[in-house]
Structure formats: C-alpha cells, structure tokens
Enzyme design. Structure first.
Site, PDB file in Angstrom:
ATOM      1  N   ALA A  54       0.885  -1.174   0.000  1.00 40.26           N
ATOM      2  CA  ALA A  54       0.000   0.000   0.000  1.00 40.26           C
ATOM      3  C   ALA A  54       0.914   1.213   0.000  1.00 40.26           C
ATOM      4  CB  ALA A  54      -0.895   0.004   1.228  1.00 40.26           C
ATOM      5  N   GLU A  55       0.727   2.113  -0.976  1.00 40.68           N
ATOM      6  CA  GLU A  55       1.718   3.186  -1.160  1.00 40.68           C
ATOM      7  C   GLU A  55       1.759   4.166   0.011  1.00 40.68           C
ATOM      8  OE1 GLU A  55      -0.835   2.582  -3.189  1.00 40.68           O
ATOM      9  OE2 GLU A  55      -1.726   4.422  -4.004  1.00 40.68           O
ATOM     10  N   ASN A  56       0.764   4.114   0.899  1.00 42.86           N
ATOM     11  CA  ASN A  56       0.846   4.948   2.091  1.00 42.86           C
ATOM     12  C   ASN A  56       1.791   4.363   3.145  1.00 42.86           C
ATOM     13  OD1 ASN A  56      -1.329   2.997   2.078  1.00 42.86           O
ATOM     14  ND2 ASN A  56      -1.827   3.710   4.116  1.00 42.86           N
ATOM     15  N   SER A  69       8.410   4.573   0.167  1.00 44.64           N
ATOM     16  CA  SER A  69       7.384   3.820  -0.545  1.00 44.64           C
ATOM     17  C   SER A  69       7.480   4.066  -2.049  1.00 44.64           C
ATOM     18  CB  SER A  69       6.000   4.234  -0.042  1.00 44.64           C
ATOM     19  OG  SER A  69       5.002   3.531  -0.723  1.00 44.64           O
TER      20      SER A  69
END
Lengths: 230, 218
Positions: B47-49, B88
């Site tokens: 998840a890019e967060n 990320s």
C-alpha cells in the site's frame, strides 16, 4: 537545536503568520496532526499555501476552507472524479476561489525529501506525457526522457508521531509515518503533536523515526478520531 | 451480453499474480483482487501509504494508522513492514514492485492509460497512479470493458488525460483478457458465453486473435 515542549497546540503555533507555506503530514486518518490543524483554524491565519497528500477525504485540513484560510493547495488528492457530496475544498475549487497544484504522490514525497536534504531537484519519468508535465523542463539523459522536478520547502511543518522524548526524537506508529518524516526535514519550523512525551533515554534509539535535530516544537495531545470519507 | 461480475474480474486478475511477487492494488475494483488469491500463494501487497505485507480488508475495529491507500482498514500478515512515503515511492519508481493492478477509464491500443481525470466531471486526483504506471515492472488494468452507455474503454487514442503513455501490459475486463503487444492488442481469453466478435464490437481498435484463444478458466 533540540525541541521545546508547549502546553497546547494553540501555543505551539506561536508566530505562524498570514501568507505562510505550511506542510501538513498524514494520509487521511493515518498520522494526521489533527490538533495542530484545528489550532490553525482557531488561529484564523489567512492566505496559507498548504502542502499535504490529501484534502477533503475526512481529514481536518478541509476545515481550513470554512473561513477560506487557504490561498493555494499542493496535494496529490484533492478533487474526486466521481460525483457525490463535495468537500469544502472542492466547493471552493469549483468556484475558482482556491488554487490547486496537483502533484503525483511519489513526486510530492520526493520534492519534499529534496527540499529537506539540500538537493536542488531530481529527474523522474513520472508525469511525462501527461497534463502534469506542463510548464516543467524535460531532459534527455542516457537515451531516457525525464521531467525535472524542483524541491519543496515550507515555513512550517505540522506533523504527528506516536511518542517523543523532550529533545524531539520521534517514534511513529505503523502507517502513521507517511509524509511525516520527510516533512520534518523540509520546513524552517517543525511542530509535532504526539500522544506521549517521555524523558531522554526512554525511547529505544533503534526505533527513532525522526531524530531530534529536525523537530522544533512538541505538544502532547490525545488522538482525535479521523474517518476516511472518500 | 453475458460478462463477468466484478468479483470474477478480481478473481481472474488474481491468477496473474506470481508466487513471491510484490503487488500494489489500486483503489476500486483492484482492491478486491486481494480477496481472490489462489490458496497457498504468497504475495506481498504494497500500500503506497506505507505498508508492505497486508492481507485483506479487516473486519476488526477501525485503526486509523492501519489503512491501505483507499482508506480501508487492513490486516497485517506475518512479515509485514511499515515505511514512509518517500521510501514507498522509491520502492515503486525504483522497480521493486513486480505487479501493479490499476483501474482504468481508457486504455489505448499502444497501452496508454487514462485513469485519473474525467473532463466532463471537471476533476480528478492523481494520487500514486502516475508513479505506479511508470515504476511497476508489470501493469495490469482491471476494468469494465465499456462505459455504462456501452462506449468502448479500449480505444485507438485516449481522449481523457493520460496517467502515463505506453505503460499497460495486460487488460482484464468483464468480457476478455487482452495483452498489449508491440504491434497492437492480442485477444487471449474470452469470458464464458462471450464471442470474439462480441468483444471486437465493444472495442475500438482491431484485436488480433491469439493462436490459443480460449475461454477464461475461473
């Protein structure tokens, strides 16, 4: 310099003036400095340029639109493509009353990183051949095309961590990291809200996410629940 | 025309994820792919967060610090890790994500993707889509084959603003699986009960038929 501990989030914003550029950490609910944002709302500071991943997804940042405190927003997520209830920011944006600079999320993070690391810019393929490349310089190096992206800095960064010691060493929790560690490096004044402030030596040095050199002000606040409303 | 449900599009897409892969799932239909991994397949969802190694959408109480990039609460699998946004996107841009599955508004015959801005609605937001389109080693677009009005989403030229040019490798829709080849689009699989002629009629550019064109195994 090491950090100073303030009693309230309102006190911690001392000196933040109209026209300031303010970075705001957090990814919707995760790691959002909600108390500091609400203190900025109470303070009534105007003509702000805000830099954050998102606005209007249930975050408190959207509340700065109630009294039109934002002149410009720099974000990766601000306007929904789908219908449904508009955020306050979307209302102002569609009425032409606030400026928006939309930045791909990775480019936003890296521009802030560059700003905090004393780097004059970087080259990326992200955004090439899209409307977000407009006005940016393109370069060809080694047979590959790139966009030149410039660093971002701010007058103030409002960030959140889980714990701090009095010096300003920060420990983050889970995905509450997101933009907080890079924003801590890229502003002249870094203000952090945390759930707990302990004495130096009580935090495991192996677990420090942001070292004390970056943090100017600390304030202890109980978390405010933020719910995603995309 | 019969076609796959959203769930079956997610299931068919999940079959594309190889053992051991690092995979990012976009918001919307792609999110559902996590629920359809073949039994026993090890995949690390990014998840890019700032999470690598989440499982599926969590039923537990909402934890504000444990969400995916679509704001949904997620479970952590053994071996999960957390990182900040700059790290990320270094992972994404630097080619460390093996597969990204994104939604689409339009895909062109060259593999251009448009998925972030709807001009007639006057808006859109980019999030991490442009970085993923450029950085993921393999890009799968999972989407409905046509708009609600029946207009093709697979087009000769995207009329919507691009996310990135020439980035899509595979398109999975309710009607077909189509591979983007250097010379154009190759129809590889058909949804049960759907003919190649029907897929072509719902697609703007010409589709080449794979030598082993077959019905999707679901």
């Amino acid at each position: 310099m090491v950090a100073t501990v303030y009693e309230t989030p309102d006190d911690a914003l001392e000196g933040v003036g109209d026209g300031a550029t303010v970075m705001v950490g957090g990814f919707v609910s995760a790691g959002s400095p909600s108390h500091l944002i609400l203190a900025l709302k109470r303070r009534g500071t105007k003509d702000l340029t805000a830099i954050a991943n998102n606005i209007g997804l249930g975050d408190k940042l959207d509340e700065l639109c109630e009294q039109r405190q934002l002149r410009k927003m720099i974000a990766s997520f601000a306007i929904r493509a789908s219908g449904g209830r508009r955020s306050r920011f979307e209302e102002l944006y569609h009425a032409g009353e606030v400026e928006l600079e939309l930045v791909p999320q990775g480019t936003l993070a890296e521009r802030i990183r560059a700003g905090g690391a004393g780097i004059g810019g970087f080259l990326t393929r992200t955004g090439l051949g899209t409307p977000l490349a407009e006005g940016k310089q393109e370069l060809e190096l080694g047979g590959e095309r790139y966009l030149l992206e410039r660093p971002l800095r701010a007058d103030v960064a409002l960030i959140r961590a889980q714990r701090a010691d009095r010096l300003g060493n920060l420990v983050y929790r889970e995905a509450g990291r997101n933009f907080n560690p890079v924003m801590a490096t890229a502003a002249d004044l870094v203000i952090c809200e945390v759930e707990e402030i302990v004495e130096p030596g009580e935090l495991d040095p192996e677990r420090i996410g942001t070292p004390a050199a970056y943090v100017d002000r600390l304030v202890r606040c109980d978390p405010i629940e933020v719910r995603w409303s995309g | 025309m019969p076609g796959l449900t959203r769930e079956l599009v997610a299931l068919r897409t999940a079959r594309e994820l190889p053992e051991g892969a690092v995979v990012n799932l976009g918001i919307g239909l792609p999110t559902e792919v996590a629920g359809f991994l073949p039994e026993g397949r090890l995949v690390l969802f990014q998840a890019e967060n700032g999470i690598l190694g989440y499982g599926g959408i969590s039923d537990a109480d909402y934890d504000p610090d444990r969400i995916n990039a679509g704001g949904q609460p997620v479970d952590l699998l053994p071996g999960a890790s957390f990182f900040d946004s700059a790290s990320s996107f270094a992972m994404i841009r630097g080619g460390h994500v093996d597969v990204a599955v994104l939604g689409g508004l339009q895909v062109s015959e060259r593999g251009d993707l448009a998925n972030w801005f709807v001009p007639e609605r006057g808006g859109g937001s980019v999030g991490g889509a442009m970085d993923l389109a450029v950085g993921a080693r393999r890009l799968i677009v999972a989407m409905a084959h046509t708009t609600r009005d029946g207009a093709p989403r697979i087009v000769s030229e995207c009329s919507y603003p691009l996310t990135a040019p020439r980035c899509v490798d595979l398109i999975v829709t309710d009607l077909a699986v189509i591979e983007v080849m250097p010379e154009g689009l190759l129809l590889r699989e058909l949804a049960p009960g759907v003919s190649a002629e029907e897929v072509q009629a719902a697609t703007e550019p010409r589709l080449a038929l794979a030598g082993d064109l077959r019905e999707m195994a679901l």
